[in-house]
Each structure stands twice: as structure tokens, then as C-alpha cells.
Design a protein around this motif. Structure first.
Motif, PDB file in Angstrom:
ATOM      1  N   LEU A 451    -112.947  -0.927  46.145  1.00  0.00           N
ATOM      2  CA  LEU A 451    -114.177  -0.609  45.423  1.00  0.00           C
ATOM      3  C   LEU A 451    -114.614   0.813  45.766  1.00  0.00           C
ATOM      4  CD1 LEU A 451    -116.255  -2.079  43.549  1.00  0.00           C
ATOM      5  CD2 LEU A 451    -117.652  -2.439  45.583  1.00  0.00           C
ATOM      6  N   THR A 452    -115.079   1.518  44.745  1.00  0.00           N
ATOM      7  CA  THR A 452    -115.620   2.850  44.971  1.00  0.00           C
ATOM      8  C   THR A 452    -117.134   2.781  44.825  1.00  0.00           C
ATOM      9  OG1 THR A 452    -115.542   3.510  42.653  1.00  0.00           O
ATOM     10  CG2 THR A 452    -113.533   3.821  43.946  1.00  0.00           C
ATOM     11  N   SER A 453    -117.786   3.873  45.175  1.00  0.00           N
ATOM     12  CA  SER A 453    -119.250   3.916  45.028  1.00  0.00           C
ATOM     13  C   SER A 453    -119.649   4.498  43.687  1.00  0.00           C
ATOM     14  CB  SER A 453    -119.852   4.753  46.165  1.00  0.00           C
ATOM     15  OG  SER A 453    -119.317   6.072  46.131  1.00  0.00           O
ATOM     16  N   LYS A 454    -118.646   4.864  42.872  1.00  0.00           N
ATOM     17  CA  LYS A 454    -118.923   5.499  41.597  1.00  0.00           C
ATOM     18  C   LYS A 454    -117.965   4.973  40.545  1.00  0.00           C
ATOM     19  CE  LYS A 454    -119.037  10.122  39.462  1.00  0.00           C
ATOM     20  NZ  LYS A 454    -118.816  11.571  39.684  1.00  0.00           N
ATOM     21  N   ALA A 455    -118.464   4.833  39.328  1.00  0.00           N
ATOM     22  CA  ALA A 455    -117.617   4.361  38.230  1.00  0.00           C
ATOM     23  C   ALA A 455    -116.820   5.524  37.648  1.00  0.00           C
ATOM     24  CB  ALA A 455    -118.475   3.720  37.147  1.00  0.00           C
ATOM     25  N   TYR A 456    -115.614   5.212  37.181  1.00  0.00           N
ATOM     26  CA  TYR A 456    -114.750   6.216  36.562  1.00  0.00           C
ATOM     27  C   TYR A 456    -114.227   5.699  35.229  1.00  0.00           C
ATOM     28  CZ  TYR A 456    -114.924   8.429  41.115  1.00  0.00           C
ATOM     29  OH  TYR A 456    -115.367   9.012  42.271  1.00  0.00           O
ATOM     30  N   VAL A 510    -111.754   2.798  29.183  1.00  0.00           N
ATOM     31  CA  VAL A 510    -112.491   1.750  29.891  1.00  0.00           C
ATOM     32  C   VAL A 510    -113.057   2.332  31.172  1.00  0.00           C
ATOM     33  CG1 VAL A 510    -111.114  -0.132  28.917  1.00  0.00           C
ATOM     34  CG2 VAL A 510    -110.386   0.961  31.053  1.00  0.00           C
ATOM     35  N   THR A 511    -114.065   1.672  31.698  1.00  0.00           N
ATOM     36  CA  THR A 511    -114.733   2.164  32.904  1.00  0.00           C
ATOM     37  C   THR A 511    -114.802   1.071  33.954  1.00  0.00           C
ATOM     38  OG1 THR A 511    -116.895   1.575  31.975  1.00  0.00           O
ATOM     39  CG2 THR A 511    -116.120   3.834  31.619  1.00  0.00           C
ATOM     40  N   GLY A 512    -114.939   1.491  35.215  1.00  0.00           N
ATOM     41  CA  GLY A 512    -115.059   0.528  36.299  1.00  0.00           C
ATOM     42  C   GLY A 512    -115.175   1.215  37.635  1.00  0.00           C
ATOM     43  N   LEU A 513    -115.544   0.433  38.647  1.00  0.00           N
ATOM     44  CA  LEU A 513    -115.681   0.946  40.008  1.00  0.00           C
ATOM     45  C   LEU A 513    -114.481   0.623  40.881  1.00  0.00           C
ATOM     46  CD1 LEU A 513    -118.779   0.569  38.982  1.00  0.00           C
ATOM     47  CD2 LEU A 513    -119.313   0.798  41.406  1.00  0.00           C
ATOM     48  N   ARG A 538    -122.761   2.253  32.483  1.00  0.00           N
ATOM     49  CA  ARG A 538    -123.389   2.663  31.215  1.00  0.00           C
ATOM     50  C   ARG A 538    -123.529   4.183  31.108  1.00  0.00           C
ATOM     51  NH1 ARG A 538    -127.488  -0.542  31.535  1.00  0.00           N
ATOM     52  NH2 ARG A 538    -126.310  -2.277  30.633  1.00  0.00           N
ATOM     53  N   LYS A 539    -123.679   4.859  32.229  1.00  0.00           N
ATOM     54  CA  LYS A 539    -123.861   6.311  32.188  1.00  0.00           C
ATOM     55  C   LYS A 539    -122.599   7.044  31.743  1.00  0.00           C
ATOM     56  CE  LYS A 539    -122.996   6.596  37.177  1.00  0.00           C
ATOM     57  NZ  LYS A 539    -123.580   6.997  38.488  1.00  0.00           N
ATOM     58  N   LEU A 540    -121.467   6.314  31.670  1.00  0.00           N
ATOM     59  CA  LEU A 540    -120.231   6.922  31.188  1.00  0.00           C
ATOM     60  C   LEU A 540    -120.018   6.692  29.696  1.00  0.00           C
ATOM     61  CD1 LEU A 540    -117.771   5.994  34.102  1.00  0.00           C
ATOM     62  CD2 LEU A 540    -118.912   8.176  33.695  1.00  0.00           C
ATOM     63  N   SER A 541    -120.957   6.005  29.045  1.00  0.00           N
ATOM     64  CA  SER A 541    -120.786   5.666  27.626  1.00  0.00           C
ATOM     65  C   SER A 541    -120.592   6.898  26.756  1.00  0.00           C
ATOM     66  CB  SER A 541    -121.998   4.867  27.127  1.00  0.00           C
ATOM     67  OG  SER A 541    -122.101   3.632  27.804  1.00  0.00           O
ATOM     68  N   ALA A 542    -121.311   7.961  27.052  1.00  0.00           N
ATOM     69  CA  ALA A 542    -121.198   9.173  26.241  1.00  0.00           C
ATOM     70  C   ALA A 542    -119.793   9.773  26.349  1.00  0.00           C
ATOM     71  CB  ALA A 542    -122.233  10.203  26.682  1.00  0.00           C
ATOM     72  N   GLN A 546    -117.080  10.224  23.327  1.00  0.00           N
ATOM     73  CA  GLN A 546    -116.447  11.522  23.072  1.00  0.00           C
ATOM     74  C   GLN A 546    -114.929  11.384  23.010  1.00  0.00           C
ATOM     75  OE1 GLN A 546    -117.722  14.277  26.069  1.00  0.00           O
ATOM     76  NE2 GLN A 546    -119.849  14.322  25.391  1.00  0.00           N
ATOM     77  N   TYR A 547    -114.383  10.667  23.966  1.00  0.00           N
ATOM     78  CA  TYR A 547    -112.927  10.530  24.014  1.00  0.00           C
ATOM     79  C   TYR A 547    -112.404   9.760  22.800  1.00  0.00           C
ATOM     80  CZ  TYR A 547    -108.226   9.384  25.545  1.00  0.00           C
ATOM     81  OH  TYR A 547    -106.861   9.245  25.603  1.00  0.00           O
ATOM     82  N   LEU A 548    -113.050   8.655  22.472  1.00  0.00           N
ATOM     83  CA  LEU A 548    -112.590   7.846  21.344  1.00  0.00           C
ATOM     84  C   LEU A 548    -112.727   8.598  20.025  1.00  0.00           C
ATOM     85  CD1 LEU A 548    -113.987   4.317  22.303  1.00  0.00           C
ATOM     86  CD2 LEU A 548    -111.687   5.228  22.654  1.00  0.00           C
ATOM     87  N   ALA A 549    -113.655   9.541  19.958  1.00  0.00           N
ATOM     88  CA  ALA A 549    -113.852  10.331  18.745  1.00  0.00           C
ATOM     89  C   ALA A 549    -112.895  11.522  18.685  1.00  0.00           C
ATOM     90  CB  ALA A 549    -115.292  10.821  18.661  1.00  0.00           C
TER      91      ALA A 549
END
Length: 665
Positions: A451-456, A510-513, A538-542, A546-549
Motif C-alpha cells: 500500500l502507498t500513501s498516494k493514489a496513482y 485506472v487508479t489505486g493506492l 477522485r482527485k485523479l479523475s481529471a 484527459q488521458y482517455l480523451a
């Protein structure tokens, strides 16, 4: 010449990526499994090469082959034509050496973390060792009336040219043919180009596919083939070699640049040399001890390395009863100077595992050597049971390893030599040092960080939906507890996928910790479910949007500084078999226009309309000529080539073809 440490570093070249196809191995990891397990993967000659039953004779009479076995790449006709924007007709008529080389080069660039789109337009150099054009020769044998302009594409000089064209490389693009030392000579030329700053990056390769029995018959008469199809380097029973297929590619970069760019340094080329025997032997085809000794000395002088410090040598090592003793004596003479007898130099040969890949044979030796340096182990050389009595073993500080063992730690990087020798009497030798990776990574293997302390964000992409699904499944295994990705920090994995991969039209992010959270998100994608977000991701949604677009994503904002490139899964090819005379299973349409477009349009799955320009979908002047020949030959249509040349759109082509059908009725 005594070189300073700074001079050695400045002249050194890093191996930052590699890929291969050898018998039993579709990549370097599989090759290492073969080597470390001590397996011989040669096999009986398959029917799609030639009828071995009709030609086999253990006595080796004229016109026969004395061995039933050799080393063969399985599925050598398989190719992802759509990925490389080729029509089925183009792929069918293209030498499989070209096809396999394109795919292996893409894999090697991905292994090196070099984005092909970012390299486009650069002075990247391409050097390919090759000595065969069996596919082209077979087509010529079918009769002169069957020769079409597509044969131009299969000239050997176009092997590197095709890579330069596909990837838009603007540097040197050269085919090198010195027989069995070709690919090591290609590496030498690439190193020289990098040192001269002619190219900032170089691709060196070797490719060899034996599709016809001619050379095998000739070598039977020359007595160079092993009767049992097994290379027995340095053994009393050595009676020749087993020929084999092979494709190998390495990506090379100046060491100082590779370090500055954060590349994985899989090994370091310290020096190299090539040289011909000249008139130091009795005849042109007779190897020379003096010629081999000279090249060895030149290579170690170029590297600034004392030959006595070399820990092991990957020999040319074909298993010849006459040539093995000559090579071993040359190595003993040069590497034995100043070497304690209690520290012998190990000498082995990959040819005992996979056979002799001829022009690609020494590339197999280089890739094996890099793997040995990374794993810190030396695999056994097979079929070495009774040392050749013609070799003065008691006087030479050499030893052939017959079991897997660890390389000794001498308080410095392990040093290795690689030899290639050609029937052209061109000797080549490479001096390679241990790099800065272990077991294929760029950090020592660590326990899986849970587990990390930040999502990627992990961004993945492919050319087609099917390929993307395959890639996702590959990453699920890669990130799982038993996968290679489990040993690398999640941030480095996501950073590498975002910045060291070319991104294609079909995408998922996709995102995760943790590794597990990323795996869960990928599994939801496969099930058609949306990722479950929380305040951590959620803070990575933007960034995801961007990537999917298809818009650029700021990697600094995503990952920060201090990230490192780590090895990732390579592109998931969606291959089909392409071979002359074999029909595509999907070819069931009675519509002539549909059949012609399917055959000759690049990316035939791509939608286009009647207003689409023929030039846009890949129907060029050569394709028009192929259409003319096929319509006249297969359908006996009266084709006006000038009319066809004037057509500009898909609609015009459809109308013209419908007119031909109507006239025939």
C-alpha cells in the motif's frame, strides 16, 4: 593502450533494451529459462520448411541432408499486419524475416523504454546482420512469370530500411553480411556510430530464417553439419553444428546519455573489434589462429581491459571438431596472459541449446551474455562430456561449464567477452561489463509493497479493442503476487507506463493506492463495470479524463520527481498466419469490391466510405499493379491498367470493379 577511467566511461555504450525470437523462446525471459534449465530445444525439421523424409540420408550422399533436426522458430509466419498498417496481400508477400524483425524491434524499444513516436525523425541508426533471402529465392523458383514488383520489398538491403521507414529513423541504415559473424559486426558498427556521435541511439539486430534445404545440402557435403543435429562445443564427439532460426535486437545508447536519461542499463559494452584473417591461413575458408588472436587483443585494447580479468567468454562455439580447438587455443593464448590457473575463464556456447542461428548467431550470444550478467549466473554448456583431445586443456586456463553456477564476486563488475566468426574470415569480439540492473530490473528485487500513501493512475492503450483487453489481462498477471510487477513500487510502474510507452487510440486508465487496487480496477474494466472511486482516487479523475480523451497528461503533477523506469509487459500482438497460397479463413465474400479492398487496403477493419481516398487507405501504385495482376490472372478480366491508375476514391474503385464483373457476365 592504458585508458583512464574517464576515457573508458566516455567510450562505453549501454545495452538499454533487447528482444528476441529463438527456438523455444519468444523473448529473453524464455531464453533464460532454456539456458538455466540446461535444455536443448532443437527439433525435427517441420514440413513447412522442406520434406526432410525425402532428403535425409545419414551417409550424406550428394543432394541429401545428414541431419533430421535443427533449431526452428514456431509460428514463424504469424504477424500483426494491422498494427503495422499492412494489407493482407502486403503481409503475405513480405519475407517473414522482415515481419519478425519489425515486431522484435518494437518489443526491444519498449523494453528500453524508448517511445517510437518520440524517436520519429531522429538520427537513430539501424544495423542488421543478415545473410539469407530464402523467401525471395523461393518465389523466384516458382517461375519468372510469377515474379511481381513486390519482390523488391524482400531484398536484404531493405531489412534495415524497412525499420527506418516504419519508425521514421533518419540515421544510418545498413545491412551487414559477414556470414556467421554478421550480427556482432552490426553491433560493432553501431558502437562506432554512437562513439562518433553520428547517432544518439542505435538498433543492432540479427535475423535468420532457413526456409529451404539448399544450404543444408551444401553444408552436408562440406561436412559441417552435426549428424544428430546437436552442437557439441569442445567435446570429443563434436561433428558439426545444428543450423537454426533466430531474431535478436538490442537497443544501444552512449553510457553517459543512458544514465542521464534514467534508462535501464542492462549491460555495458566497453569495447569491440573486427578483423579479417587476411592471408594468415592456407586458404580463404580456413580460419586462422593468428587472425583470431589479433582481434581478441584489439578488442581488449579498445576496451581498456586486461584480458586476464575476463570472467567468461561466450564463444563462437559451433561444435566443429577442427574449429573448436583453434578458437579455444586463441582464447587461451590471449586470456591466459597473467591469469592465475586457480581462476580459469569459463567458455560456453548458446549454440548447444538452440543451434547456430548463423547471421543471428552471435546476437544470441550477446543476449545470453547480458542475461548471465543480470542474473549473476552462468548456465551449462550442453553435450560436453568428453573434452576434445585436440585441445591442450592442461595448458589453457579455460573451463567449459557443465552445470549452472553463480559468477564469482571479484569486487568489480563482472566482465565477459563474446566472439563471432564468419565463413568470410571476419572475426568479431565484444567486451561487455555487468550493467546496473539485477534480474531484468533497475533495482534489487524488493518485497512487494502492499500500500502507498498516494493514489496513482495506470494508463494502458493498444491499437485495437482486442489487443487492449489482452494487455489488461497481462497487467493483471504482472501486478499479481507472482508477477514481475509485484517487486516494483506502484509509482514507478505507473510512471513507466505513462512516460515510457507510446499511447494508442484504444485506452483505459485506472487508479489505486496499491497493486491489488489496480488489479481490482482492471478486472472491473474487463467486466464492463466502472471503477469505484473514493476520496483517495477522485482527485485523479481529471487526469483519467484527459488521458482517455487523447490529451497530454502532465507526468510531473501525477508522479512528482525521483521516479524510475521499470520493465513492463510488451505490446500484445494480435497475430494471424500470412503465407503465400494460403487463404484467409475470413475470405468468404462473393463481392469482388469487398474482396479487393480487404486484400489491399491497410487496416482493413478500419471503416471508410465511398468518398475515402484510395491513397488514404493504403492503395498505392504498387497495390494497383498487384490488383491488375490478380484480376487478370485469377478472374481472366480484361483490365485497363490506365483506367485503374486514374481512380481516386473507394467509390470509383467499387464502380469500376462492378463494371468488370458486368462485362464478364
Amino acid at each position: 593502450m592504458k585508458r583512464s577511467k574517464a576515457d573508458i566511461e566516455a567510450r562505453s555504450v549501454a545495452v538499454i533494451g533487447m528482444a528476441c525470437r529463438f527456438p523455444g523462446a519468444s523473448g529473453a525471459d524464455e531464453l533464460w529459462d532454456i539456458l538455466s534449465d540446461g535444455r536443448d530445444v532443437t527439433s525435427e525439421t517441420p514440413a513447412d520448411r522442406y520434406d526432410v523424409d525425402a532428403l535425409y540420408s545419414p551417409a550424406g550422399e550428394p543432394g541429401t541432408v545428414r541431419s533430421r533436426r535443427a533449431g526452428y522458430i514456431e509460428d514463424m509466419a504469424d504477424f500483426d499486419a494491422e498494427f503495422f498498417e499492412m494489407s493482407r496481400t502486403e503481409a503475405v508477400e513480405l519475407d517473414p524475416q522482415h515481419r519478425l524483425l519489425m515486431m522484435a524491434t518494437w518489443e526491444a524499444l519498449e523494453d528500453a523504454g524508448q517511445r517510437p513516436d518520440a524517436l520519429a525523425g531522429s538520427r537513430t541508426g539501424v544495423y542488421v546482420g543478415n545473410a539469407r533471402a530464402d523467401f525471395l529465392e523461393q518465389r523466384f523458383r516458382e517461375g519468372l512469370e510469377s515474379v511481381t514488383p513486390s519482390a523488391f520489398h524482400n531484398f536484404r538491403s531493405l531489412l534495415p530500411a524497412r525499420l527506418s521507414y516504419v519508425f521514421d529513423f533518419r540515421g544510418p541504415s545498413v545491412t551487414i553480411d559477414t556470414a556467421c559473424s554478421s550480427s556482432l559486426a552490426a553491433v560493432h558498427a553501431a558502437v562506432q556510430s554512437l562513439r562518433a556521435k553520428e547517432s544518439p541511439l542505435a538498433i543492432a539486430a540479427g535475423v535468420n530464417l532457413a526456409l529451404r534445404p539448399d544450404e543444408t545440402v551444401m553444408m552436408t557435403q562440406a561436412g559441417t553439419l552435426a549428424g544428430d543435429g546437436r552442437s557439441k562445443f569442445g567435446d570429443a564427439d563434436a561433428d558439426g553444428f545444428a543450423p537454426s532460426d533466430g531474431v535478436g535486437v538490442v537497443i544501444l545508447k552512449p553510457l553517459t546519455d543512458a544514465r542521464a536519461d534514467g534508462d535501464r542499463i542492462r549491460a555495458v559494452i566497453r569495447g569491440s573489434a573486427v578483423g579479417n584473417d587476411g592471408r594468415t591461413s592456407d586458404s580463404l575458408l580456413t580460419p586462422s589462429l593468428a587472425g583470431q588472436v589479433e582481434v581478441l587483443r584489439w578488442a581488449y585494447e579498445d576496451a581498456g581491459v586486461a584480458a586476464s580479468e575476463i570472467d567468461f567468454v561466450e564463444a563462437h562455439g559451433t561444435g566443429s571438431p577442427a574449429l573448436d580447438p583453434l578458437e579455444l587455443c586463441a582464447l587461451g593464448q590471449v586470456l591466459g596472459e597473467g591469469r592465475p590457473f586457480d581462476r580459469p575463464c569459463y567458455v560456453g556456447s548458446v549454440k548447444t541449446n538452440i543451434g547456430h542461428a548463423e547471421a543471428a548467431g552471435s546476437m544470441a550470444g550477446l543476449i545470453k551474455t547480458v542475461l548471465c550478467l543480470e542474473h549473476g549466473q552462468l548456465p551449462p554448456t550442453l553435450h560436453h562430456e568428453s573434452p576434445n583431445p585436440l585441445v591442450p586443456w592442461e595448458d589453457l586456463p579455460l573451463e567449459v561449464p557443465t552445470k549452472l553456477h553463480d559468477l564469482s564476486d571479484h569486487g568489480r563488475p563482472v566482465l565477459a567477452g563474446i566472439t563471432g566468426q564468419g565463413a568470410s574470415c571476419l572475426n568479431a569480439h565484444l567486451v561487455v561489463a555487468q550493467g546496473e540492473t539485477t534480474a531484468g530490473g533497475n533495482t534489487p528485487l524488493l518485497r512487494r509493497p502492499r500500500l502507498t500513501s498516494k493514489a496513482y493512475m495506470l494508463p494502458l492503450s493498444a491499437r485495437t479493442p482486442a489487443a487492449l483487453e489482452t494487455l489488461v489481462r497481462t497487467y493483471i498477471r504482472y501486478l499479481g503476487p507472482e508477477g514481475k510487477g509485484s517487486t516494483y513500487p506502484l509509482r514507478d510502474i505507473c510512471f513507466s507506463a505513462a512516460t515510457r510507452r507510446q499511447h494508442h487510440a484504444h485506452r483505459v486508465a485506472v487508479t489505486g493506492l496499491s497493486h491489488d487496487e489496480i488489479v481490482t480496477a482492471l478486472e472491473r474494466f474487463l467486466n464492463g463495470e466502472e471503477q469505484v472511486e473514493d476520496k483517495r482516487t477522485r482527485k485523479l479523475s481529471a487526469f483519467v479524463e484527459q488521458y482517455l480523451a487523447g490529451r497530454p497528461v502532465d507526468s510531473d503533477q501525477l508522479f512528482g520527481s525521483g521516479c524510475r523506469f521499470v520493465p513492463l509487459p510488451t505490446y500484445p500482438w494480435q497475430t494471424q498466419r500470412y503465407w503465400p497460397g494460403e487463404q484467409d479463413p475470413s475470405e468468404d465474400s462473393a463481392d469482388l469490391a469487398a474482396a479487393v479492398l480487404r486484400e489491399h487496403a491497410r487496416n482493413p477493419q478500419t471503416e471508410f466510405t465511398d468518398s475515402s481516398l484510395l491513397s488514404e487507405i493504403g492503395i498505392d501504385s504498387l497495390a494497383r499493379l498487384q490488383i491488375t495482376v490478380k484480376l487478370a490472372g485469377d478472374h481472366n478480366y480484361d483490365v485497363d491498367a490506365e483506367e485503374l491508375a486514374e481512380l481516386r476514391t473507394v467509390g470509383e474503385l467499387r464502380h469500376w470493379l462492378n463494371g468488370l464483373e458486368a462485362q464478364a457476365v
